[in-house]
Scaffold this active site. Structure first.
Site, PDB file in Angstrom:
ATOM      1  N   GLU A 155       8.017   2.535  14.666  1.00 14.06           N
ATOM      2  CA  GLU A 155       8.635   3.212  13.492  1.00 14.06           C
ATOM      3  C   GLU A 155       8.584   4.699  13.690  1.00 14.06           C
ATOM      4  O   GLU A 155       7.751   5.172  14.533  1.00 14.06           O
ATOM      5  CB  GLU A 155       8.114   2.807  12.403  1.00 14.06           C
ATOM      6  CG  GLU A 155       8.294   1.317  11.930  1.00 14.06           C
ATOM      7  CD  GLU A 155       8.146   0.914  10.473  1.00 14.06           C
ATOM      8  OE1 GLU A 155       7.105   1.209   9.910  1.00 14.06           O
ATOM      9  OE2 GLU A 155       9.069   0.301   9.772  1.00 14.06           O
TER      10      GLU A 155
ATOM     11  N   ASN B 174       0.903  -1.262  -0.123  1.00 18.16           N
ATOM     12  CA  ASN B 174       0.012   0.032   0.113  1.00 18.16           C
ATOM     13  C   ASN B 174       0.799   1.396  -0.021  1.00 18.16           C
ATOM     14  O   ASN B 174       0.390   2.202  -0.453  1.00 18.16           O
ATOM     15  CB  ASN B 174      -0.937   0.141   1.075  1.00 18.16           C
ATOM     16  CG  ASN B 174      -0.298  -0.176   2.452  1.00 18.16           C
ATOM     17  OD1 ASN B 174       0.717  -0.421   2.604  1.00 18.16           O
ATOM     18  ND2 ASN B 174      -1.133   0.075   3.639  1.00 18.16           N
TER      19      ASN B 174
ATOM     20  N   GLU C 156       5.097  -4.122  11.959  1.00 17.86           N
ATOM     21  CA  GLU C 156       3.972  -3.214  11.643  1.00 17.86           C
ATOM     22  C   GLU C 156       2.699  -4.082  10.869  1.00 17.86           C
ATOM     23  O   GLU C 156       2.961  -4.191   9.839  1.00 17.86           O
ATOM     24  CB  GLU C 156       4.551  -2.189  10.821  1.00 17.86           C
ATOM     25  CG  GLU C 156       5.619  -1.253  11.628  1.00 17.86           C
ATOM     26  CD  GLU C 156       5.024  -0.430  12.576  1.00 17.86           C
ATOM     27  OE1 GLU C 156       3.561  -0.186  12.730  1.00 17.86           O
ATOM     28  OE2 GLU C 156       5.754   0.279  13.289  1.00 17.86           O
TER      29      GLU C 156
ATOM     30  N   CYS D 156      -3.422   0.636   6.739  1.00 18.06           N
ATOM     31  CA  CYS D 156      -3.374  -0.440   8.007  1.00 18.06           C
ATOM     32  C   CYS D 156      -4.151   0.296   9.340  1.00 18.06           C
ATOM     33  O   CYS D 156      -4.845  -0.266   9.960  1.00 18.06           O
ATOM     34  CB  CYS D 156      -1.936  -0.792   8.419  1.00 18.06           C
ATOM     35  SG  CYS D 156      -0.919   0.730   8.700  1.00 18.06           S
TER      36      CYS D 156
END
Ligand code: NDP
Length: 483
Positions: free
Chosen positions: A457, A152, A249, A283
Site C-alpha cells: 500500500e 484499528n 495487509e 499491525c
C-alpha cells in the site's frame, strides 16, 4: 456529537438503509456504552452496491487523471478542514485517544487522498520501439475493487484503499470492521462533497460473511484486505478462485533489536511507540524487543520510568496518551496472553492487569526474560504487551528475529552505521526502521513479507496493485505469414 449515522450504508452517492439486516451495536470502548447502531448488509444491499460500483466505473475510468485527481485533492482538503470532528468520531469508534486520532487518522487519510490525487495525472503507459514497429502500453483500471478493513485504523484504511483505487480509475466497495463502522461513512460523504460521481465509493456494513459475499462475486476484480493472517488466508483463497487481484495487509510479530551501542533514550522511545501507541493495536508493532544483555537492565529501568508518564484515562481529554482496548473481546484476548506469559515463565516487570471501572482499559505491560519459544513471543497479541528478549551476538539475534511466520516490520537501534544497514538488509520484513519505529508516510511502500501479506500500500508501488497494463503492438509495414 451525533454518533448515530444517517443510515448504515452509503451506496450510489447516498445513505441507504435496510432494517432487515442483523443489528450491530457500536460501543464506545472508553465507557462500554452503546453510541450507535447499524444494520449488516442484506443480499439486497450488497447487490445495490455491486450494481452501483459496476455502473459508475467505466465513465470514471475514461476521465482524465487530472480530473480524477482534482476531486481526490479536494476531498483531502475537506478532510483536513473537518479533522477535529472526524477525530472525535474516530475516538468514539475505536477508543483511541484524541491526542492520537487528531494527528494520525483523518490526517493520514487526507495524505493518501492528496498523494494519489496528485499522482492520478501522471499515470501513463510507455512506448517501446521495435525497429520501425512499436508497442505501447496502456495503464488501465482493474474495475470494481473491494476493500475490507480492520478496526484499528478505520479512517486511514478506508482512504489507503480508496485513494489509489479511485486515482487509477476504479470504483470501490468498502466494508469496515463490524467493530468500527462509523468513520468510513464520513469518508464516503466527503468524497461525494468533493465532487466524486455517485457509485464510485460505496460503504456496506457487516460481519465477515458480507466481506465473503463481496469477495466471491464475479463482478469484483480486486480485493484488498487489512486483517489477520487467518482471515487473509480465507480471503486470498476465495479471491484466487475468481483469479482476482489481491492486496493483503496482515498481522505481524515484528522484532526490534537494540544493540549495546544504541542511544537508550531513543531505543526506549522506539519500543514505546512500537508497542503502546493505539494501546498496542497496531499491525506493525515491534513486540519482540531483543535487547543486548549489557544494557538490558538500564533499558528496562528507563522503560518503566517512561511508562509511568503514560496518561491513562478519558480518550477525549487531549492529555490522555493511552486509551482503552477496542472491545471487551480484545481486552480478554490480551489478558489471556498475559496469563500465558506468566504461566510459561516470563518475568512480568510492568503492568499486566485490567483497570477496574468503566470501559475496556488495561495497563501497558512489559515482560522480561522472554524466550523464543514462548507463546507471547510467537503469536500476534494485538495489545499493549511488550516482550524483552536477551541477546549478545549479532548473527544469533538476526536468525532469531527472522524466525517467525510473519514479516511485516522490523527495527534496529545502533550507532554503528554499517551494522544498521547490514541488519536492515538481513531482516525478512517489508518495512524496516533504523533508529526509529512505526513511521508510515504515504510516500513509502507499506506491506509485509512471508505470511504478513501480499502487495504494497501507499507510494508509487500501490499503483501497480490498482491498475493493469495492456500492450498494443503496431506493425508499420506488411505482416508476414508462413503460408
Ligand atoms: P480480522 O482478520 O478479524 O478482520 C478483518 C476484516 O475482515 C474485518 O472487516 C472482518 O469482518 C473481515 N472478515 C472476516 N472474515 C472474513 C471472510 N471470510 N471474508 C471476508 N472478510 C472477512 O482482523 P481484525 O479486524 O481483528 O484486525 C486485527 C488484525 O488486522 C491483526 O491481525 C492486525 O495485525 C491486522 N492489521 C494489519 C494491518 C496491516 O496493514 N498489515 C493494519 C492493521 C491491522 P468482521 O470483523 O466485521 O467480522
Amino acid at each position: 456529537m451525533q454518533t448515530q449515522p444517517t443510515a448504515s450504508h452509503f451506496i450510489n452517492g447516498a445513505y441507504v438503509e435496510d432494517t432487515n439486516g442483523t443489528p450491530i451495536d457500536v460501543i464506545y470502548p472508553a465507557t462500554g456504552e452503546k453510541i450507535a447502531m447499524v444494520y449488516a448488509a442484506t443480499p439486497a444491499i450488497i447487490e445495490q452496491a455491486l450494481t452501483a460500483a459496476r455502473d459508475a466505473q467505466a465513465a470514471w475510468g475514461a476521465m482524465t487523471g487530472t480530473e480524477r485527481g482534482r476531486i481526490l485533492r479536494r476531498a483531502a482538503d475537506i478532510m483536513r478542514e473537518r479533522n477535529h470532528d472526524l477525530s472525535i468520531l474516530e475516538t468514539y469508534d475505536t477508543g483511541k485517544p484524541y491526542q492520537e486520532t487528531s494527528v494520525a487518522d483523518a490526517t493520514s487519510g487526507a495524505d493518501a487522498l492528496e498523494y494519489f490525487g496528485g499522482m492520478a495525472a501522471t499515470l501513463t503507459g510507455e512506448h517501446i520501439q521495435l525497429g520501425e514497429d512499436w508497442v505501447y502500453t496502456r495503464r488501465e483500471p482493474l474495475g470494481v475493487c473491494v476493500g475490507i478493513g480492520a478496526w484499528n485504523y478505520p479512517t486511514q484504511i478506508a482512504c489507503w484503499k480508496g485513494a489509489p483505487a479511485l486515482a487509477c480509475g476504479n470504483s470501490i466497495i468498502f466494508k469496515p470492521s463490524e467493530t468500527t463502522p462509523l468513520s468510513a461513512l464520513k469518508v464516503a460523504e466527503i468524497l461525494v462533497q468533493a465532487g466524486l460521481p455517485a457509485g464510485l465509493y460505496n460503504v456496506v456494513q457487516g460481519m465477515g460473511e458480507v466481506g465473503a459475499a463481496l469477495v466471491t462475486d464475479p463482478r469484483v476484480d480486486k480485493v484488498s484486505l487489512t486483517g489477520s493472517v487467518p482471515t487473509g488466508r480465507k480471503v486470498y483463497a476465495a479471491a484466487a478462485d475468481g483469479m482476482k487481484h489481491v492486496t493483503m495487509e496482515l498481522g505481524g510479530k515484528s522484532p526490534i533489536i537494540v544493540f549495546e551501542d544504541a542511544d537508550i533514550e531513543n531505543a526506549v522511545s522506539g519500543a514505546i511507540v512500537g508497542n503502546f501507541y493505539s494501546s498496542g493495536q497496531v499491525c506493525s508493532n515491534g513486540t519482540r524487543v531483543f535487547v543486548h544483555t549489557d544494557i538490558k537492565e538500564a533499558f528496562l529501568k528507563r522503560l518503566a520510568e517512561r511508562l509511568d508518564n503514560a496518561v491513562i484515562g478519558d480518550p477525549m481529554d487531549p492529555d490522555t496518551s493511552f486509551g482503552p482496548m477496542v472491545s471487551k473481546r480484545q481486552l480478554d484476548i490480551v489478558l489471556g496472553y498475559i496469563d500465558k506469559g506468566k504461566a510459561e515463565g516470563a518475568r512480568l516487570v510492568y503492568g499486566g492487569n485490567a483497570i477496574d471501572g468503566k470501559g475496556f482499559y488495561m495497563q501497558p505491560t512489559v515482560f522480561a526474560d522472554v524466550t523464543d519459544d514462548m507463546t507471547i513471543a510467537r503469536e500476534e497479541i494485538f495489545g499493549p504487551v511488550l516482550s524483552v528478549l536477551d541477546f549478545t551476538d549479532e548473527d544469533d539475534v538476526m536468525a532469531r528475529a527472522n524466525d517467525t511466520e510473519f514479516g511485516l516490520a522490523a527495527g534496529v537501534f545502533t550507532r554503528d552505521l554499517s551494522r544498521a544497514h547490514r541488519v536492515a538488509a538481513n531482516f525478512q520484513a517489508g518495512t524496516c526502521y533504523i533508529n526509529t519505529y512505526n513511521d508510515a508516510p504515504v510516500e513509502a511502500p507499506f506491506g509485509g513479507m512471508k505470511n504478513s501479506g501480499v502487495g504494497r500500500e501507499n507510494s508509487k508501488a500501490a499503483i501497480e496493485h490498482y491498475s493493469q497494463l495492456k500492450s498494443v503492438y503496431v506493425r508499420m509495414g506488411d505482416m508476414e505469414a508462413p503460408f
